[in-house]
Scaffold this motif. Structure first.
Motif, PDB file in Angstrom:
ATOM      1  N   LEU A 253      -3.412   6.675  -8.929  1.00  0.00           N
ATOM      2  CA  LEU A 253      -4.478   5.785  -8.455  1.00  0.00           C
ATOM      3  C   LEU A 253      -4.689   4.630  -9.434  1.00  0.00           C
ATOM      4  O   LEU A 253      -5.000   3.503  -9.029  1.00  0.00           O
TER       5      LEU A 253
ATOM      6  N   VAL B 201      -2.854   1.955  -4.371  1.00  0.00           N
ATOM      7  CA  VAL B 201      -2.436   3.341  -4.276  1.00  0.00           C
ATOM      8  C   VAL B 201      -3.606   4.155  -3.730  1.00  0.00           C
ATOM      9  O   VAL B 201      -4.682   4.169  -4.335  1.00  0.00           O
ATOM     10  N   PHE B 202      -3.358   4.827  -2.609  1.00  0.00           N
ATOM     11  CA  PHE B 202      -4.414   5.617  -1.981  1.00  0.00           C
ATOM     12  C   PHE B 202      -4.115   7.100  -2.132  1.00  0.00           C
ATOM     13  O   PHE B 202      -2.953   7.514  -2.153  1.00  0.00           O
ATOM     14  N   PRO B 203      -5.199   7.916  -2.228  1.00  0.00           N
ATOM     15  CA  PRO B 203      -4.989   9.368  -2.376  1.00  0.00           C
ATOM     16  C   PRO B 203      -4.510   9.986  -1.062  1.00  0.00           C
ATOM     17  O   PRO B 203      -4.653   9.418   0.009  1.00  0.00           O
TER      18      PRO B 203
ATOM     19  N   LYS C 189       3.946   8.652  -4.586  1.00  0.00           N
ATOM     20  CA  LYS C 189       5.160   8.002  -4.091  1.00  0.00           C
ATOM     21  C   LYS C 189       5.678   6.975  -5.097  1.00  0.00           C
ATOM     22  O   LYS C 189       4.947   6.511  -5.974  1.00  0.00           O
TER      23      LYS C 189
ATOM     24  N   ILE D 294       0.866  -1.183   0.000  1.00  0.00           N
ATOM     25  CA  ILE D 294       0.000   0.000   0.000  1.00  0.00           C
ATOM     26  C   ILE D 294       0.899   1.229   0.000  1.00  0.00           C
ATOM     27  O   ILE D 294       1.807   1.338   0.833  1.00  0.00           O
ATOM     28  N   ILE D 295       0.664   2.147  -0.926  1.00  0.00           N
ATOM     29  CA  ILE D 295       1.442   3.391  -0.969  1.00  0.00           C
ATOM     30  C   ILE D 295       0.498   4.563  -1.217  1.00  0.00           C
ATOM     31  O   ILE D 295      -0.649   4.384  -1.639  1.00  0.00           O
ATOM     32  N   LEU D 296       0.997   5.760  -0.945  1.00  0.00           N
ATOM     33  CA  LEU D 296       0.228   6.965  -1.210  1.00  0.00           C
ATOM     34  C   LEU D 296       0.508   7.463  -2.619  1.00  0.00           C
ATOM     35  O   LEU D 296       1.629   7.324  -3.143  1.00  0.00           O
ATOM     36  N   GLU D 297      -0.497   8.044  -3.192  1.00  0.00           N
ATOM     37  CA  GLU D 297      -0.386   8.621  -4.537  1.00  0.00           C
ATOM     38  C   GLU D 297       0.807   9.566  -4.622  1.00  0.00           C
ATOM     39  O   GLU D 297       1.043  10.372  -3.713  1.00  0.00           O
TER      40      GLU D 297
ATOM     41  N   SER E  79      -3.112   1.029  -9.166  1.00  0.00           N
ATOM     42  CA  SER E  79      -3.645  -0.023  -8.299  1.00  0.00           C
ATOM     43  C   SER E  79      -4.005  -1.234  -9.138  1.00  0.00           C
ATOM     44  O   SER E  79      -4.872  -1.164 -10.023  1.00  0.00           O
TER      45      SER E  79
END
Lengths: 112, 111
Positions: free
Chosen positions: A82, A110-112, A17, A12-15, A85
């Motif tokens: 996003l 990928v999360f915002p 990155k 899981i990563i942030l948008e 994902s």
């Protein structure tokens, strides 16, 4: 037995990155190594194909590397979006049989 | 999906019944493949075809048969479906045996 192992199983990563996915294989000799992207509910789509003599191959924000000596490959995703994902599957082609050996994939979210 | 369609896209069937899945391509590619995808496993090759009426077994062919009477169509038949054949089935095509293009998949549930 010819195997392809991927790590991590999920990520899981942030948008925005970057991230790197790993692939280790025991297939020898091999013809080429491929990375596929598989969106949920869809078939895999090819991202890169590298022969044994290639060290790196890029496709937009996706860069694959290959070290045939250590039998390792990585897929680096830059500035994630996003839409990245998906599951990413490493596939190695057996030189002797021409058969493809698939890894079980890394599930990237990928999360915002 | 590179001119590949699969039908049906979803199917629920009972144990012991015959099931046929169809793969249709508009690319005129020589090679066609059937794979199954299960949790914890990579895609596994069931059968493949290298031309009309030319087929061969993959690594998980038991319980499956295939036919290819035309370049564009590759059929996968489960003669007597079992619960272990519950899976997502993908068809793929390639021209020179290198790049493979995958269809959208068929989700089969055997109850």
């Amino acid at each position: 037995k010819n195997q392809v192992e991927q790590s991590p199983q999920s990520l899981i990563i942030l948008e925005g990155k970057n991230c790197t996915l790993q692939c280790n294989y025991t297939v020898s000799p091999f013809s080429n190594l491929r990375w596929y992207k598989q969106d949920t509910g869809r078939g895999p789509v090819s991202l890169t194909i590298m022969t044994f003599s290639e060290n790196t191959k890029s496709n937009g924000r996706y860069t694959a590397t290959l070290d045939a000596d250590t039998k390792q490959s990585s897929l680096h995703i830059t500035a994630s979006q996003l839409s990245d994902s998906a599951s990413y599957i490493c596939v190695v082609s057996d030189y002797n049989t021409d058969k493809l050996i698939f890894g079980t994939g890394t599930r990237l979210q990928v999360f915002p | 999906d590179a001119g590949i369609t699969q039908s049906p896209r979803h199917k629920v069937t009972e144990t012991g019944t015959p099931v046929t899945l169809r793969c249709h391509q508009t690319e005129n590619h020589r090679y066609m493949y059937w794979y199954r995808q299960d949790p914890g496993h990579g895609l596994r090759l069931i059968h493949y075809s290298y031309g009309v009426k030319d087929t061969d077994k993959g690594e998980v062919s038991d319980g499956y048969s295939v036919s290819r009477s035309k370049t564009e169509d590759f059929l996968l038949t489960l003669e007597s479906a079992t619960s272990s054949q519950t899976s997502v089935y993908f068809c793929a095509i390639s021209d020179q045996g290198t790049e493979q293009y995958f269809g959208p998949g068929t989700r089969l549930t055997v109850t």
